[in-house]
Design a protein around this motif. Sequence first.
Motif, PDB file in Angstrom:
ATOM      1  N   SER A  44       0.832  -1.206   0.000  1.00  8.28           N
ATOM      2  CA  SER A  44       0.000   0.000   0.000  1.00  8.28           C
ATOM      3  C   SER A  44       0.868   1.258   0.000  1.00  8.28           C
ATOM      4  N   VAL A  45       2.022   1.206   0.693  1.00  3.51           N
ATOM      5  CA  VAL A  45       2.952   2.343   0.661  1.00  3.51           C
ATOM      6  C   VAL A  45       3.508   2.514  -0.758  1.00  3.51           C
ATOM      7  N   ILE A  46       3.854   1.387  -1.389  1.00  3.52           N
ATOM      8  CA  ILE A  46       4.424   1.424  -2.733  1.00  3.52           C
ATOM      9  C   ILE A  46       3.404   2.003  -3.721  1.00  3.52           C
ATOM     10  N   ALA A  47       2.149   1.566  -3.603  1.00  2.12           N
ATOM     11  CA  ALA A  47       1.104   2.058  -4.515  1.00  2.12           C
ATOM     12  C   ALA A  47       0.830   3.551  -4.293  1.00  2.12           C
ATOM     13  N   VAL A 100      12.036   1.984   1.637  1.00  3.44           N
ATOM     14  CA  VAL A 100      11.889   1.217   2.887  1.00  3.44           C
ATOM     15  C   VAL A 100      10.827   0.138   2.693  1.00  3.44           C
ATOM     16  N   ALA A 101       9.709   0.514   2.087  1.00  2.00           N
ATOM     17  CA  ALA A 101       8.625  -0.463   1.853  1.00  2.00           C
ATOM     18  C   ALA A 101       9.093  -1.583   0.920  1.00  2.00           C
ATOM     19  N   LYS A 102       9.916  -1.227  -0.058  1.00  2.00           N
ATOM     20  CA  LYS A 102      10.420  -2.247  -0.992  1.00  2.00           C
ATOM     21  C   LYS A 102      11.361  -3.232  -0.299  1.00  2.00           C
ATOM     22  N   LEU A 103      12.137  -2.739   0.671  1.00  2.00           N
ATOM     23  CA  LEU A 103      12.974  -3.651   1.458  1.00  2.00           C
ATOM     24  C   LEU A 103      12.091  -4.684   2.149  1.00  2.00           C
ATOM     25  N   ALA A 104      10.982  -4.196   2.757  1.00  2.00           N
ATOM     26  CA  ALA A 104      10.059  -5.108   3.452  1.00  2.00           C
ATOM     27  C   ALA A 104       9.501  -6.142   2.465  1.00  2.00           C
ATOM     28  N   ARG A 105       9.104  -5.677   1.285  1.00  2.00           N
ATOM     29  CA  ARG A 105       8.513  -6.576   0.283  1.00  2.00           C
ATOM     30  C   ARG A 105       9.537  -7.580  -0.226  1.00  2.00           C
ATOM     31  N   HIS A 106      10.754  -7.087  -0.450  1.00  2.00           N
ATOM     32  CA  HIS A 106      11.805  -7.938  -1.002  1.00  2.00           C
ATOM     33  C   HIS A 106      12.115  -9.112  -0.068  1.00  2.00           C
TER      34      HIS A 106
END
Lengths: 219, 219
Positions: A44-47, A100-106
Amino acid sequence: MRGVYHGELESITGGLAQMARLAASAISRATTALLDADLRLAESVIAADDRLDRKQRDLEERAIAVLARQQPVATELRTAVTALRISAELERSGDLALNVAKLARHRFPDHAVPNELHATVREMGNVAQCLMAKAADVIVTRTLETALELQGDDDAMDDLHRALFRQLMDDRWQHSVEDAVDVALAGRFYERFADHAVAVAERVVYLVTGSYPDSISAP
Amino acid sequence: MRGVYHGELESITGGLAQMARLAASAISRATTALLDADLRLAESVIAADDRLDRKQRDLEERAIAVLARQQPVATELRTAVTALRISAELERSGDLALNVAKLARHRFPDHAVPNELHATVREMGNVAQCLMAKAADVIVTRTLETALELQGDDDAMDDLHRALFRQLMDDRWQHSVEDAVDVALAGRFYERFADHAVAVAERVVYLVTGSYPDSISAP
């Protein structure tokens, strides 16, 4: 005529404050996503970053339109020019929350941040969010004292950043190289996010006084 | 009157190209300092950054003065606004070269980059330097084709960045956590440096066409 573009500049300023509040919310939610390994929140942060990007383009175009059509002078000119710079800082801080959100997703379903570093990273997220919320206030109120306060608040971020690196470099580090790299990058993202909040405040100081605070380099 | 500020805008544009060439030189020298653990060279890159910062302030003030005194329209307005944005991108890319030099200084007399990664990092330095040298040309010539080329060149940087991370995350990684963190941060600095070069080219596209290349997000 002056009344019309004065209103437009006020509206642009309101839009900048809204961008800052969106960025503050983004870094706060990205931090939760990172620490809780919450994929849905990370997504949701990424979007949501797209909204900040569109807002930036819109405000930039409107500031340039004021310059083109109204040919403002003095404070109004500085307000329009400052809007260009502040919108770029805020767009970039949104990208850092996105990182930061992408780190979590990755790393999902794993946690990118080892447990013993949670407190430090959580605090970095808090400081980042508070700095940006304060920057939003400064954009609207143009209070010089608050703008200058942000520089002091940023010292807290630098301290946390150093503490994080000390923990990473400690011989007792038990985790993988991947963990270390992710934590180091996250630390960098928070520190840069805070720098952008400070830069926004500096731009407001420039707007009010016509010069940058001496102690601060160009952001 | 138009002749006067037209000349001033040309001079500002020349100053921006000079900044880009300074940044290209900085990242090239910082890379050598990093790979050779050359403290003296690192210190010289760090000291030289001040020049870029002062240049940025100067060009920014002059662009705002043109806006204030000459109230330019159309292409001249866009040139002045673009100068504000490009100078900020270039100042920031100088900071990234500075960060690479600081990594070298921080680890001296040790090498921050293990031998088997030298080729990749050297190539990242080359690509970064070439991208920024090309950006300097684009600033002066405003050639749309070259500006759009930079986006393709940046793909090479992304590939190198991914290759670097693959090597870091490889199970056969023999080096310390500190080495991994330093290499990861260096990789990030090069990638961001390249992004700023691309952003400069995008700004020139905006200047020439009045809109940004579609595929590219606001830098």
